[in-house]
Design an enzyme around this catalytic site. Structure first.
Site, mmCIF file in Angstrom:
data_model
loop_
_atom_site.group_PDB
_atom_site.id
_atom_site.type_symbol
_atom_site.label_atom_id
_atom_site.label_comp_id
_atom_site.label_asym_id
_atom_site.label_seq_id
_atom_site.Cartn_x
_atom_site.Cartn_y
_atom_site.Cartn_z
ATOM 1 N NE ARG A 24 7.982 -2.753 6.049
ATOM 2 C CZ ARG A 24 6.675 -2.583 6.168
ATOM 3 N NH1 ARG A 24 6.008 -1.872 5.284
ATOM 4 N NH2 ARG A 24 6.033 -3.152 7.171
ATOM 5 C CE LYS A 36 -1.930 -0.999 3.966
ATOM 6 N NZ LYS A 36 -1.238 -2.246 4.284
ATOM 7 N NE ARG A 72 2.361 -5.100 10.981
ATOM 8 C CZ ARG A 72 3.347 -4.952 10.093
ATOM 9 N NH1 ARG A 72 4.498 -5.573 10.268
ATOM 10 N NH2 ARG A 72 3.175 -4.162 9.065
ATOM 11 N NE ARG A 96 -4.071 -1.125 10.488
ATOM 12 C CZ ARG A 96 -3.063 -0.637 9.773
ATOM 13 N NH1 ARG A 96 -3.114 0.539 9.225
ATOM 14 N NH2 ARG A 96 -2.002 -1.378 9.615
ATOM 15 N NE ARG A 134 6.767 -0.725 9.893
ATOM 16 C CZ ARG A 134 5.627 -0.592 9.201
ATOM 17 N NH1 ARG A 134 5.623 0.095 8.068
ATOM 18 N NH2 ARG A 134 4.507 -1.145 9.620
HETATM 19 P P1 AP5 Z 1 4.938 -1.565 1.764
HETATM 20 O O1 AP5 Z 1 4.571 -0.713 0.582
HETATM 21 O O2 AP5 Z 1 5.771 -0.957 2.844
HETATM 22 O O3 AP5 Z 1 3.623 -2.286 2.327
HETATM 23 P P2 AP5 Z 1 2.382 -1.756 3.154
HETATM 24 O O4 AP5 Z 1 1.164 -2.413 2.611
HETATM 25 O O5 AP5 Z 1 2.401 -0.249 3.194
HETATM 26 O O6 AP5 Z 1 2.741 -2.404 4.544
HETATM 27 P P3 AP5 Z 1 2.739 -1.868 6.018
HETATM 28 O O7 AP5 Z 1 3.376 -2.955 6.823
HETATM 29 O O8 AP5 Z 1 3.349 -0.502 6.134
HETATM 30 O O9 AP5 Z 1 1.232 -1.800 6.292
HETATM 31 P P4 AP5 Z 1 0.557 -1.870 7.632
HETATM 32 O O10 AP5 Z 1 -0.827 -1.581 7.210
HETATM 33 O O11 AP5 Z 1 0.715 -3.083 8.447
HETATM 34 O O12 AP5 Z 1 1.376 -0.799 8.490
HETATM 35 P P5 AP5 Z 1 1.052 0.682 8.923
HETATM 36 O O13 AP5 Z 1 2.290 1.447 8.831
HETATM 37 O O14 AP5 Z 1 -0.188 1.177 8.261
HETATM 38 O O15 AP5 Z 1 5.700 -2.861 1.180
HETATM 39 C C1 AP5 Z 1 6.168 -3.864 2.059
HETATM 40 C C2 AP5 Z 1 7.517 -4.402 1.525
HETATM 41 O O16 AP5 Z 1 7.295 -5.024 0.259
HETATM 42 C C3 AP5 Z 1 8.569 -3.307 1.278
HETATM 43 O O17 AP5 Z 1 9.833 -3.841 1.578
HETATM 44 C C4 AP5 Z 1 8.442 -2.999 -0.233
HETATM 45 O O18 AP5 Z 1 9.668 -2.545 -0.791
HETATM 46 C C5 AP5 Z 1 8.045 -4.374 -0.780
HETATM 47 N N1 AP5 Z 1 7.160 -4.287 -1.936
HETATM 48 C C6 AP5 Z 1 6.121 -3.421 -2.137
HETATM 49 N N2 AP5 Z 1 5.494 -3.667 -3.300
HETATM 50 C C7 AP5 Z 1 6.143 -4.731 -3.858
HETATM 51 C C8 AP5 Z 1 5.970 -5.475 -5.070
HETATM 52 N N3 AP5 Z 1 4.991 -5.178 -5.950
HETATM 53 N N4 AP5 Z 1 6.799 -6.510 -5.293
HETATM 54 C C9 AP5 Z 1 7.775 -6.835 -4.432
HETATM 55 N N5 AP5 Z 1 8.018 -6.173 -3.275
HETATM 56 C C10 AP5 Z 1 7.202 -5.136 -3.001
HETATM 57 O O19 AP5 Z 1 0.653 0.454 10.454
HETATM 58 C C11 AP5 Z 1 1.613 0.083 11.418
HETATM 59 C C12 AP5 Z 1 0.950 0.032 12.786
HETATM 60 O O20 AP5 Z 1 0.428 1.347 13.136
HETATM 61 C C13 AP5 Z 1 -0.282 -0.893 12.911
HETATM 62 O O21 AP5 Z 1 0.090 -2.227 13.157
HETATM 63 C C14 AP5 Z 1 -1.003 -0.249 14.104
HETATM 64 O O22 AP5 Z 1 -0.382 -0.564 15.309
HETATM 65 C C15 AP5 Z 1 -0.806 1.231 13.847
HETATM 66 N N6 AP5 Z 1 -1.880 1.812 13.026
HETATM 67 C C16 AP5 Z 1 -1.755 2.367 11.775
HETATM 68 N N7 AP5 Z 1 -2.947 2.786 11.331
HETATM 69 C C17 AP5 Z 1 -3.844 2.483 12.313
HETATM 70 C C18 AP5 Z 1 -5.245 2.657 12.430
HETATM 71 N N8 AP5 Z 1 -5.964 3.191 11.447
HETATM 72 N N9 AP5 Z 1 -5.845 2.229 13.565
HETATM 73 C C19 AP5 Z 1 -5.136 1.683 14.557
HETATM 74 N N10 AP5 Z 1 -3.799 1.464 14.502
HETATM 75 C C20 AP5 Z 1 -3.164 1.862 13.394
#
Ligand code: AP5
Length: 209
Positions: free
Chosen positions: A123, A14, A167, A89, A156
């Site tokens: 990552r 994402k 997660r 979420r 991370r």
């Molecule tokens: P990446 O693009 O970083 O993936 P992502 O979907 O953004 O993954 P996240 O882990 O950041 O999502 P998340 O939803 O768990 O975390 P968030 O930060 O929102 O890609 C991942 C890897 O794959 C990278 O290494 C990239 O290079 C690689 N890649 C990408 N595309 C690729 C492709 N096509 N092919 C190959 N490789 C590829 O949330 C973190 C924490 O914050 C949560 O756990 C929670 O505690 C809190 N939080 C955030 N939002 C909320 C909310 N709304 N409510 C409550 N808690 C929240």
């Protein structure tokens, strides 16, 4: 004025897609994960409260997330539209969001769990400029160093195996029900997130047209 939500499990890509698309559309990329990590790094009271939940892979309490997102959505640049990444979420957040703004489109990114785990485990991020790499699919030019500023890359805390398991379970229990919620309202489009980032970006562009 595009107001788009990116929905999908951890590691689906994402953030990678939202960074590119937000630049192309000229709208801000609003990632609640990034906003929370900035609060943790700045050691604000909100960040200190959020940190334990995040490191363990659990959701941060809704009121904290809504506070931080509400402030960001009120900034002038978000009046042009936005890409919301990682919010909502759960159903309570989706209902609160509907009370704050209108959403035009929800893109649901889909990938088998095995590939999610591989992407998360590989990552690495730059603690200075937040650039995202992957030791397998998107390695930096010099091993372990950010291409932009040479800072040592880190993993991370929530990309360690125990937190990844939590997660994925949290996504299945609390976030996946949003697919039905947005499908009913006719806003949902599914995106196959397999393949290279460019291949996925082409599917995203198709979904927008
Ligand atoms: P990446 O693009 O970083 O993936 P992502 O979907 O953004 O993954 P996240 O882990 O950041 O999502 P998340 O939803 O768990 O975390 P968030 O930060 O929102 O890609 C991942 C890897 O794959 C990278 O290494 C990239 O290079 C690689 N890649 C990408 N595309 C690729 C492709 N096509 N092919 C190959 N490789 C590829 O949330 C973190 C924490 O914050 C949560 O756990 C929670 O505690 C809190 N939080 C955030 N939002 C909320 C909310 N709304 N409510 C409550 N808690 C929240």
């Amino acid at each position: 004025m595009p107001r788009i939500v990116f929905l999908g499990p951890p590691g689906v890509g994402k953030g990678t897609q939202a960074t590119t698309l937000a630049q192309q559309l000229g709208v801000p990329h609003l990632s609640t994960g990034d906003l929370l990590r900035a609060a943790v790094a700045a050691r604000t009271p909100l960040g200190l409260e959020a940190q334990g939940h995040m490191d363990a892979g659990r959701l941060v309490p809704d009121d904290l997330v809504l506070k931080i997102l509400g402030e960001r959505l009120a900034a002038p640049d978000a009046a042009r539209g936005f890409l919301l990444d990682g919010f909502p979420r759960n159903l309570a957040q989706a209902e609160r969001l509907a009370g704050i703004t209108t959403i035009d489109l929800v893109l649901s990114f889909e990938l088998p769990a095995k590939l999610l785990i591989e992407r998360l485990a590989g990552r690495r991020v730059c603690p200075t400029c937040q650039s995202v790499y992957n030791i397998v699919t998107r390695p930096p030019k010099v091993e372990g160093k950010c291409d932009r500023d040479g800072t040592a890359l880190v993993q991370r805390p929530d990309d360690r195996p125990e937190a990844i398991t939590t997660r994925l379970a949290v996504y299945a229990e609390q976030t996946a029900p949003l697919l039905g919620f947005y499908r009913k309202s006719g806003l949902l489009r599914s995106i196959d997130a397999a393949g290279t980032p460019d291949e996925v970006a082409a599917r995203v562009r198709n979904a927008l047209h």
